[in-house]
Motif scaffolding. Structure first.
Motif, PDB file in Angstrom:
ATOM      1  N   TYR A 138      34.132  33.737  42.557  1.00  0.00           N
ATOM      2  CA  TYR A 138      35.085  34.708  43.082  1.00  0.00           C
ATOM      3  C   TYR A 138      36.436  34.071  43.388  1.00  0.00           C
ATOM      4  O   TYR A 138      37.489  34.543  42.956  1.00  0.00           O
ATOM      5  CB  TYR A 138      34.502  35.358  44.338  1.00  0.00           C
ATOM      6  CG  TYR A 138      35.356  36.457  44.927  1.00  0.00           C
ATOM      7  CD1 TYR A 138      35.446  37.696  44.303  1.00  0.00           C
ATOM      8  CD2 TYR A 138      36.079  36.262  46.094  1.00  0.00           C
ATOM      9  CE1 TYR A 138      36.226  38.716  44.831  1.00  0.00           C
ATOM     10  CE2 TYR A 138      36.858  37.275  46.630  1.00  0.00           C
ATOM     11  CZ  TYR A 138      36.929  38.497  46.000  1.00  0.00           C
ATOM     12  OH  TYR A 138      37.717  39.489  46.522  1.00  0.00           O
ATOM     13  N   TYR A 153      34.282  37.530  37.813  1.00  0.00           N
ATOM     14  CA  TYR A 153      33.254  37.241  38.815  1.00  0.00           C
ATOM     15  C   TYR A 153      32.005  38.099  38.626  1.00  0.00           C
ATOM     16  O   TYR A 153      30.878  37.592  38.661  1.00  0.00           O
ATOM     17  CB  TYR A 153      33.841  37.455  40.211  1.00  0.00           C
ATOM     18  CG  TYR A 153      32.820  37.577  41.313  1.00  0.00           C
ATOM     19  CD1 TYR A 153      32.030  36.485  41.680  1.00  0.00           C
ATOM     20  CD2 TYR A 153      32.639  38.780  41.991  1.00  0.00           C
ATOM     21  CE1 TYR A 153      31.091  36.597  42.686  1.00  0.00           C
ATOM     22  CE2 TYR A 153      31.708  38.900  43.011  1.00  0.00           C
ATOM     23  CZ  TYR A 153      30.937  37.806  43.348  1.00  0.00           C
ATOM     24  OH  TYR A 153      30.006  37.915  44.338  1.00  0.00           O
ATOM     25  N   THR A 203      39.550  39.569  38.477  1.00  0.00           N
ATOM     26  CA  THR A 203      38.466  38.996  39.278  1.00  0.00           C
ATOM     27  C   THR A 203      37.168  39.761  39.061  1.00  0.00           C
ATOM     28  O   THR A 203      36.076  39.167  39.013  1.00  0.00           O
ATOM     29  CB  THR A 203      38.850  39.012  40.765  1.00  0.00           C
ATOM     30  OG1 THR A 203      40.056  38.271  40.945  1.00  0.00           O
ATOM     31  CG2 THR A 203      37.752  38.409  41.623  1.00  0.00           C
TER      32      THR A 203
END
Length: 947
Positions: free
Chosen positions: A687, A713, A709
């Motif tokens: 993250y 992630y 992200t």
């Protein structure tokens, strides 16, 4: 009726073997090997071979003849409630047999474990192999399968030959936690793809995902965990059978979990009766239970993309179409499945990839569906009764720390004697302290970072080493020396602060259009981090680089070899067999089992780097046709196309090559992250690094940072979760193609459900995500992620780690993490397997501390104490008890806690019944610096510490 010779020719269909007390079954109730089945001729060749050898060596005893026969023919020691064919699939690993002594290896009989539609000429040529044989099975008139007449005799011989073969066959895993939790047999005829399984999977995916999404926007929140589904669906499955099953129902036949044959007269039945018969397919069993649980596991966690949608709608005031929401959610959720499927040969099939988190589930399935019960260190209670006692006890107990006496949860008793002492609060506090007094009476605190009973002690020792060195030594020294202005802030907090020691107000550095205002930033304050927060960033940097070098050093050669073999064989499995080291117990000269040994501490030391060996579970799975890699590739490219459409068509401000960069990071780090999780049960999160890379490459784009992200992630996090479920399916012997369908079905259902619930909340809940929101629906997680998008997407990483920045020295952690594993590898690779050097795992040591914050020192210290007691002390001193009850204990505690949280929240907190309830046990832990997060140095009003 006992059949006569004219009715049943046992020499043609099932052998009468000296030493095996097998009775031929009644042909009217026979399912298995018919007289013309070539499998029977294979068994006949066994008998003929034994006869030939006894003629050549007439002086051999009956016992020696029996031993020779048993070296070629596997015993079938146990069965499930719905199976008529069952076997170990285990191959001997320590007995060399010449091919001329085993004639059927060089011939071409039909393969009894071949995949569907596979020609018999493609029989696997496995060296030193046993092959399973089907047993005759007796079936009652209502389809209930009985095999007692034959099976009892087989088991009795097995018990005479080896006392523990049914639990520890040749080729079994040498990891004790796997042997204790995973069955070494396979119910190949058990029903899997039934209306019952699909309905319960749909029900769990729909209710669980919608409920969790709804409460994720509320504070305090509550989560419905998959463990709840595991417990609740079992009585539902049994009730389904009671409702639809009838004694007069005909026999049903399932192949590879799919219904293939039933009574022909069903076509002439009335429509309602035909519907009832269709709904009554199969019987509720552990495989159906596992599929429903896997559906829950992939769907219960709310989709991370929904947080992005909330931030865009409520904070950035963007008007988003339903098509965008669906496309973003589905593509981010399913891309991870492609990574999981394409890396199965690295993360799922190798026996060394044990995935400790899945063992809780397998232990639960054994507990609920098996009736075996062996004495363990004097304990005779069954696993199911043990589970029920612990479950109800944990459920009842949680009313104390969770409702009536919360001081038992935040048991910072040392601080109660001096509540205003900052140093004592810093060191011994449980809310904002380092947790040097590791004690609590709340399982929620103990298992906050994961159940300690599922993590091997050697891995937990790495976590403890990182905690002691970084958080208990380095952090206090730097804090009390006021390094990085940390003494003006709490020693531990999940917030970021301004130069007055107060939480940072992001709105003060933004324009009305949510753009970064440099003048406002310069006139307000820089961003400051608590010392543990800053060190957590540093160890995450070290953990990321250590992840790459550790994997390259210890697993690089194996990964390269497996990759080459994959290319050579066109993605197909090699027929060669490399057994794991035998885990069977030594025997004396008479063949009796030697004294029970303690489990070898090195067996699960986490340093088995082989990815090319097979255990009994891998061989059992060979009978099922694998899901082709093309399915996963097609899924990847379809989701990639949807992702490119999302970032290019909608106002994301992330170019298409930015999406490729996000997925490239996941592709490079997915196998290292998966290996660490599979071995240690510790997840290395991407993250932070995804936020920093996007903030560096695409500065000043907060929405792009959030979407980047999410793809980077979540593709990794979801992929690891999918890999874990694939391993669970591997352990439970679920057909891979069917498992692919189950996971995709549950993911799609949950995605559409969550989008529907979210838009209903947008339309029907006024003031959602604002401080004035009704009943606490202020979107706390979305607000935290929104602040992160501002810090990394607007303020930018260069203001944190660029030249001259306050936290610039943390960049050196990348170098430390890259070099340290090389040193450990250079020293440890020539050491014995039980050497401490081979048990040092720096990705775990560094990466596990990413939980801080929001986790506190207490969550780590008490977790480590419990892990040491059970997985080190108790496992050595009471190995049978540990093997039988430890995983069941963990499942019962987790289940009792999960049900307790839901009941307390909906039954007492949500209706408002506890308002005004207050006494010493609800207030004592709040009276002092631990709860209020007092800093070591105080400022006067209007004073700042950086000027």
């Amino acid at each position: 009726m006992t059949p006569g010779p004219s009715q049943y020719n046992h020499q043609d269909s099932f052998p009468l073997v000296t030493g095996l007390r097998l009775r031929p079954p009644d042909p009217d109730t026979f399912i298995g090997t018919p007289a013309h089945d070539p499998n029977s001729s294979r068994v006949k060749r066994h008998s003929e071979d034994d006869t030939h050898n006894s003629t050549v060596y007439p002086f051999r005893s009956i016992w020696q003849q029996f031993i020779q026969f048993m070296s070629r023919t596997p015993l079938i020691p146990e069965s499930g409630s719905s199976s008529n064919k069952l076997s170990y699939g285990a191959l001997p690993t320590n007995h060399a047999v010449a091919e001329e002594d085993v004639p059927f290896l060089n011939e071409d009989p039909s393969n009894p474990i071949r995949k569907p539609d596979e020609p018999s000429a493609h029989t696997l040529q496995l060296q030193n192999s046993w092959e399973s044989i089907p047993i005759p099975t007796r079936v009652t008139s209502n389809g209930a399968i009985r095999r007692k007449a034959v099976e009892d005799d087989v088991i009795s011989v097995a018990d005479e030959a080896t006392d523990d073969d049914d639990d520890d066959p040749p080729g079994n895993s040498h990891y004790p936690q796997v042997r204790a939790s995973v069955s070494t047999s396979d119910n190949v005829a058990a029903s899997v793809s039934t209306p019952r399984m699909w309905f319960l999977s749909l029900l769990c995916a729909f209710l669980g995902s919608g409920t969790n999404l709804f409460f994720s926007l509320r504070y305090p929140s509550v989560a419905i965990t998959p463990v709840i589904a595991l417990v609740v669906v079992h009585p539902l499955g049994l009730a389904w059978d009671c409702l639809f099953k009838r004694d007069e129902d005909p026999i049903e036949i399932f192949e590879y979990g799919i219904f293939v044959e039933g009574a022909a007269e069903g076509r002439s039945m009335p429509p309602l009766a035909r519907l009832r018969r269709w709904l009554a397919q199969g019987r509720w069993n552990e495989k159906e239970h596992a599929c429903v649980y896997i559906s829950s596991n992939v769907s219960f966690g709310f989709a991370f993309a929904t947080d992005v949608i909330v931030e865009q709608v409520k904070f950035y005031k963007q008007d988003l179409s339903i098509l965008y929401q669906i496309a973003l959610t589905i593509s981010t959720q399913i891309l991870g499945y492609s990574f999981a499927g394409l890396t199965r040969r690295f993360l799922v099939r190798p026996p060394s990839m044990i995935w400790p988190g899945t063992l809780l589930s397998t232990a639960m399935f054994i507990t609920m569906h098996k009736s075996e019960n062996k004495t363990a260190n004097g304990w005779r209670i069954t696993r199911w009764k043990f589970f029920l006692l612990i479950f109800f006890g944990a459920f009842a107990w949680y009313f104390l720390p969770g409702l009536l006496f919360p001081a038992l949860s935040y048991f910072s008793v040392v601080t109660w004697f001096a509540p205003q002492n900052v140093v004592i609060a810093n060191l011994f506090g449980t809310s904002s302290g380092l947790g040097l007094f590791p004690w609590t009476f709340d399982w929620a605190q103990i298992a906050y970072i994961g159940s300690p009973l599922l993590t091997p002690w050697w891995a937990a020792a790495n976590v403890v080493a990182g905690l002691v060195i970084i958080m208990w030594v380095v952090a206090p020294v730097m804090y009390y020396k006021n390094a990085l202005f940390s003494a003006y802030l709490p020693i531990l907090s999940s917030s970021v602060f301004d130069n007055t020691g107060k939480p940072y107000d992001v709105s003060r550095i933004l324009t009305p259009d949510f753009l970064f205002d440099r003048e406002k930033y310069d006139s307000y304050s820089k961003v400051y981090l608590p010392i543990t927060y800053a060190l957590a960033y540093g160890v995450q940097f070290a953990g990321l680089s250590a992840l790459v070098t550790h994997t390259a050093c210890w697993y690089g050669k194996e990964i390269w070899q497996v990759s080459q073999q994959s290319v050579t064989h066109g993605g197909k499995e090699s027929a060669s067999y490399r057994p794991v080291h035998s885990s069977r117990r030594p025997r004396d000269l008479n063949g009796k089992t030697a004294a029970v040994r303690s489990f070898d501490s090195s067996a699960d030391a986490g340093i088995d780097t082989s990815m090319q060996t097979e255990d009994v579970h891998s061989r059992l799975m060979r009978r099922y046709e694998d899901a082709p890699g093309s399915w996963y590739l097609a899924t990847f490219f379809a989701m990639l196309a949807i992702g490119i459409f999302v970032v290019e068509y909608y106002p994301i401000y992330l170019p298409w090559y930015g999406l490729l960069l996000a997925l490239g990071i996941t592709a490079v780090l997915f196998i290292p992250v998966g290996i660490v999780m599979a071995i240690t049960n510790q997840h290395s999160s991407l993250y932070l690094i995804c936020q920093i890379i996007c903030g560096t490459v695409f500065p000043g784009r907060p929405v792009a940072n959030m979407v980047f992200t999410t793809y980077c992630y979540i593709s990794s996090a979801q992929g690891v979760k999918f890999s874990s479920d694939l391993k669970l399916g591997h352990y439970m012997k679920i057909p891979p193609k069917l498992l692919f369908q189950v996971q995709m079905f549950a993911t799609l259902v949950s995605s559409f459900t969550q989008i529907g619930v979210l838009n209903w909340m947008f339309a029907n809940m006024p003031s959602l995500c604002s401080p004035d929101a009704i009943n606490g629906f202020s979107c706390p997680l979305a607000r935290v992620h929104f602040n992160g998008s501002i810090l990394w997407g607007v303020v930018g990483p260069h203001r944190f780690f660029g030249p001259g920045a306050l936290y610039r020295p943390l960049i050196w952690f990348f170098l430390i993490g890259a070099i340290a594993p090389m040193i450990i590898f250079a020293v440890g690779r020539k050491k014995p397997l039980n050497s401490i050097w081979r048990k040092i795992n720096l990705p775990v040591l560094f990466g596990s501390l990413s939980w801080i914050p929001p986790a506190t020192g207490l969550n780590f210290s008490i977790w480590a104490v419990v892990c040491f007691v059970f997985n080190s002390v108790l496992r050595r001193r009471k190995p049978e008890w540990w093997g039988k009850y430890s995983m069941t204990l963990s499942a019962a505690l987790d289940s009792g806690l999960a049900i307790g949280v839901v009941v307390i929240f909906f039954g007492f907190v949500f209706p408002g019944w506890m308002k005004g309830f207050s006494w010493w046990g609800t207030e004592v832990y709040k009276q002092g610096c631990d709860w209020n997060a007092c800093p070591y140095k105080m400022l006067e009003p209007g004073e700042t510490f950086d000027r």
